[in-house]
Design a protein around this motif. Structure first.
Motif, PDB file in Angstrom:
ATOM      1  N   VAL A 176       0.733  -1.078   0.306  1.00  0.00           N
ATOM      2  CA  VAL A 176      -0.090  -0.003  -0.098  1.00  0.00           C
ATOM      3  C   VAL A 176       0.599   1.346  -0.538  1.00  0.00           C
ATOM      4  CG1 VAL A 176      -1.690   1.142   1.147  1.00  0.00           C
ATOM      5  CG2 VAL A 176      -1.781  -1.265   1.107  1.00  0.00           C
ATOM      6  N   GLU A 177       1.558   1.489   0.585  1.00  0.00           N
ATOM      7  CA  GLU A 177       2.887   2.619   0.319  1.00  0.00           C
ATOM      8  C   GLU A 177       3.468   2.784  -1.019  1.00  0.00           C
ATOM      9  OE1 GLU A 177       6.036   4.847   1.005  1.00  0.00           O
ATOM     10  OE2 GLU A 177       6.454   2.908   0.656  1.00  0.00           O
ATOM     11  N   ARG A 178       3.957   1.609  -1.416  1.00  0.00           N
ATOM     12  CA  ARG A 178       4.653   1.324  -2.606  1.00  0.00           C
ATOM     13  C   ARG A 178       3.029   2.059  -3.824  1.00  0.00           C
ATOM     14  NH1 ARG A 178       7.074  -3.071  -0.850  1.00  0.00           N
ATOM     15  NH2 ARG A 178       5.432  -4.455  -2.599  1.00  0.00           N
ATOM     16  N   ARG A 179       1.521   1.751  -3.798  1.00  0.00           N
ATOM     17  CA  ARG A 179       1.261   2.057  -4.321  1.00  0.00           C
ATOM     18  C   ARG A 179       0.699   3.199  -4.704  1.00  0.00           C
ATOM     19  NH1 ARG A 179      -2.529  -2.167  -3.637  1.00  0.00           N
ATOM     20  NH2 ARG A 179      -3.296  -0.766  -2.317  1.00  0.00           N
ATOM     21  N   GLU A 180       0.071   4.363  -2.423  1.00  0.00           N
ATOM     22  CA  GLU A 180      -0.836   5.107  -2.980  1.00  0.00           C
ATOM     23  C   GLU A 180      -0.271   5.728  -1.992  1.00  0.00           C
ATOM     24  OE1 GLU A 180      -4.703   3.339  -0.807  1.00  0.00           O
ATOM     25  OE2 GLU A 180      -3.999   3.151  -2.683  1.00  0.00           O
ATOM     26  N   GLY A 181       1.112   5.358  -0.768  1.00  0.00           N
ATOM     27  CA  GLY A 181       1.358   6.094   0.462  1.00  0.00           C
ATOM     28  C   GLY A 181       0.264   6.066   2.078  1.00  0.00           C
ATOM     29  N   LEU A 182       1.124   6.350   2.807  1.00  0.00           N
ATOM     30  CA  LEU A 182       0.389   5.872   3.925  1.00  0.00           C
ATOM     31  C   LEU A 182       0.336   7.616   4.777  1.00  0.00           C
ATOM     32  CD1 LEU A 182       2.184   3.127   5.359  1.00  0.00           C
ATOM     33  CD2 LEU A 182       0.169   3.047   4.436  1.00  0.00           C
ATOM     34  N   ASN A 183       0.317   8.771   4.256  1.00  0.00           N
ATOM     35  CA  ASN A 183      -0.228   9.428   4.373  1.00  0.00           C
ATOM     36  C   ASN A 183      -1.375   9.253   5.420  1.00  0.00           C
ATOM     37  OD1 ASN A 183       2.455  10.787   2.825  1.00  0.00           O
ATOM     38  ND2 ASN A 183       1.425  12.169   2.082  1.00  0.00           N
ATOM     39  N   GLY A 184      -1.387   9.999   6.841  1.00  0.00           N
ATOM     40  CA  GLY A 184      -2.314  10.257   7.515  1.00  0.00           C
ATOM     41  C   GLY A 184      -3.078   8.728   7.486  1.00  0.00           C
ATOM     42  N   HIS A 185      -2.099   7.721   7.825  1.00  0.00           N
ATOM     43  CA  HIS A 185      -2.915   6.628   8.363  1.00  0.00           C
ATOM     44  C   HIS A 185      -3.167   6.414   9.888  1.00  0.00           C
ATOM     45  CE1 HIS A 185      -3.257   3.838   4.497  1.00  0.00           C
ATOM     46  NE2 HIS A 185      -3.379   4.534   4.138  1.00  0.00           N
ATOM     47  N   ILE A 186      -4.125   5.583  10.004  1.00  0.00           N
ATOM     48  CA  ILE A 186      -3.780   5.440  11.331  1.00  0.00           C
ATOM     49  C   ILE A 186      -3.878   3.621  11.094  1.00  0.00           C
ATOM     50  CG2 ILE A 186      -5.547   5.049  13.738  1.00  0.00           C
ATOM     51  CD1 ILE A 186      -7.275   7.669  12.796  1.00  0.00           C
ATOM     52  N   LEU A 187      -2.498   2.797  12.218  1.00  0.00           N
ATOM     53  CA  LEU A 187      -2.139   1.422  11.615  1.00  0.00           C
ATOM     54  C   LEU A 187      -2.614   0.978  12.731  1.00  0.00           C
ATOM     55  CD1 LEU A 187       1.039   1.406  10.010  1.00  0.00           C
ATOM     56  CD2 LEU A 187      -1.165   1.275   8.888  1.00  0.00           C
ATOM     57  N   LEU A 188      -3.657   0.206  13.130  1.00  0.00           N
ATOM     58  CA  LEU A 188      -4.396  -0.436  14.737  1.00  0.00           C
ATOM     59  C   LEU A 188      -3.780  -2.204  14.474  1.00  0.00           C
ATOM     60  CD1 LEU A 188      -7.572  -0.401  15.563  1.00  0.00           C
ATOM     61  CD2 LEU A 188      -6.803  -2.717  15.476  1.00  0.00           C
ATOM     62  N   PHE A 189      -2.778  -1.679  15.883  1.00  0.00           N
ATOM     63  CA  PHE A 189      -2.810  -3.636  16.253  1.00  0.00           C
ATOM     64  C   PHE A 189      -3.276  -3.657  17.574  1.00  0.00           C
ATOM     65  CE2 PHE A 189       0.794  -1.554  13.692  1.00  0.00           C
ATOM     66  CZ  PHE A 189       1.467  -2.027  12.520  1.00  0.00           C
ATOM     67  N   HIS A 190      -3.196  -5.254  17.757  1.00  0.00           N
ATOM     68  CA  HIS A 190      -3.550  -5.778  19.258  1.00  0.00           C
ATOM     69  C   HIS A 190      -2.905  -5.933  19.990  1.00  0.00           C
ATOM     70  CE1 HIS A 190      -7.421  -6.478  16.324  1.00  0.00           C
ATOM     71  NE2 HIS A 190      -7.572  -6.535  17.697  1.00  0.00           N
ATOM     72  N   LEU A 191      -3.028  -5.535  21.631  1.00  0.00           N
ATOM     73  CA  LEU A 191      -1.931  -5.712  22.456  1.00  0.00           C
ATOM     74  C   LEU A 191      -1.726  -7.448  22.575  1.00  0.00           C
ATOM     75  CD1 LEU A 191       0.240  -3.535  23.966  1.00  0.00           C
ATOM     76  CD2 LEU A 191      -1.972  -4.189  26.324  1.00  0.00           C
ATOM     77  N   GLY A 192      -2.604  -8.155  22.457  1.00  0.00           N
ATOM     78  CA  GLY A 192      -2.377  -9.484  23.618  1.00  0.00           C
ATOM     79  C   GLY A 192      -3.392 -10.492  21.715  1.00  0.00           C
ATOM     80  N   THR A 193      -3.109 -11.445  21.632  1.00  0.00           N
ATOM     81  CA  THR A 193      -3.809 -12.160  20.810  1.00  0.00           C
ATOM     82  C   THR A 193      -4.110 -13.742  20.968  1.00  0.00           C
ATOM     83  OG1 THR A 193      -1.831 -13.243  19.334  1.00  0.00           O
ATOM     84  CG2 THR A 193      -3.018 -10.933  18.533  1.00  0.00           C
ATOM     85  N   ASP A 194      -4.646 -14.570  20.542  1.00  0.00           N
ATOM     86  CA  ASP A 194      -4.946 -15.997  21.214  1.00  0.00           C
ATOM     87  C   ASP A 194      -3.421 -16.741  20.901  1.00  0.00           C
ATOM     88  OD1 ASP A 194      -5.803 -18.618  20.476  1.00  0.00           O
ATOM     89  OD2 ASP A 194      -8.135 -17.748  21.014  1.00  0.00           O
ATOM     90  N   GLU A 195      -3.667 -17.530  21.503  1.00  0.00           N
ATOM     91  CA  GLU A 195      -2.450 -18.482  22.091  1.00  0.00           C
ATOM     92  C   GLU A 195      -2.164 -19.655  20.407  1.00  0.00           C
ATOM     93  OE1 GLU A 195      -4.361 -21.600  24.291  1.00  0.00           O
ATOM     94  OE2 GLU A 195      -2.903 -20.648  25.873  1.00  0.00           O
TER      95      GLU A 195
END
Length: 229
Positions: A176-195
């Motif tokens: 996505v960065e190469r194709r259109e850039g990530l300007n202003g993006h909010i990237l969401l991750f999870h603090l924990g995940t299933d085992e």
């Protein structure tokens, strides 16, 4: 940029990215994520449910002491609207407001200045215009991730149809960065995940992703600053 009344992208004219993390009942990634953010000089924004505040007070305290934004992800992790029909609201306004009062009370007891914690990521990162309006009525601003990068799929397990490996997520972000850039993006991750997900994004790829994007000229801006709070 807005979707369903919530901010899903900040200033698209700037090479800036904001990192956000949500959690309901797991914190297995907390230690590593804190280490990575500190090493890379990045401030994150963390949004937790009532269960998380109750179960992991030490993690909340550590995040606050490190200067990260710590906010609400609802108290009871309610599903606000139907998966198959987003405009079908499943909770009443009174239930929503009661739930939000509970989570903000928990946050205040945890030592968080709730008068300066008005950003809110809804549970399941799923909401509609009605919920956003109710939130505004309480003086809150709904925020959510920028769609398309797959980072929010870091919780998926191999048995799920929508499973994404950590390598696939990393490659997708860079595509996505190469194709259109990530300007202003909010990237969401999870603090924990299933085992069952042994392939944890935070273990091998989070620091790699941040450093690669920094090399490409992106600045990681705290979410509150990026949305003008």
């Amino acid at each position: 940029e807005y979707a369903y009344g919530g901010v899903v992208r900040t200033d698209a004219s700037k090479k800036q990215i904001s990192l956000v993390f949500t959690a309901a009942d797991k914190n297995d990634g907390a230690r590593r994520i804190l280490e990575v953010l500190d090493a890379c000089g990045v401030q994150g924004a963390f949004f937790f449910t009532g269960s998380f505040y109750e179960r992991f007070p030490a993690t909340v305290r550590e995040l606050c002491e490190a200067g990260h934004y710590v906010g609400a992800h609802s108290d009871g992790h309610l599903l606000y609207c139907a998966w198959e029909r987003r405009d079908s609201t499943l909770v009443s306004q009174s239930l929503f407001e009661e739930d939000m009062a509970k989570i903000y009370a928990r946050m205040a007891r945890a030592g968080i200045d709730v008068s300066h914690t008005t950003l809110f990521i809804p549970p399941y990162e799923y909401y509609n215009e009605t919920v956003s309006a109710w939130a505004r009525g309480l003086g809150l601003k709904v925020v959510n991730f920028t769609a398309g990068t797959w980072t929010n799929a870091d919780y998926t397990t191999p048995d799920m149809k929508n499973y994404r490996s950590s390598k696939a997520i990393y490659n997708r972000v860079m595509e996505v960065e190469r194709r259109e850039g990530l300007n202003g993006h909010i990237l969401l991750f999870h603090l924990g995940t299933d085992e069952r997900r042994t392939d944890k994004f935070y273990d091998r790829y989070l620091e790699r992703l941040i450093r690669q994007l920094q090399k490409r000229g992106y600045t990681f801006v705290p979410l509150a600053e990026a949305v003008g709070e």
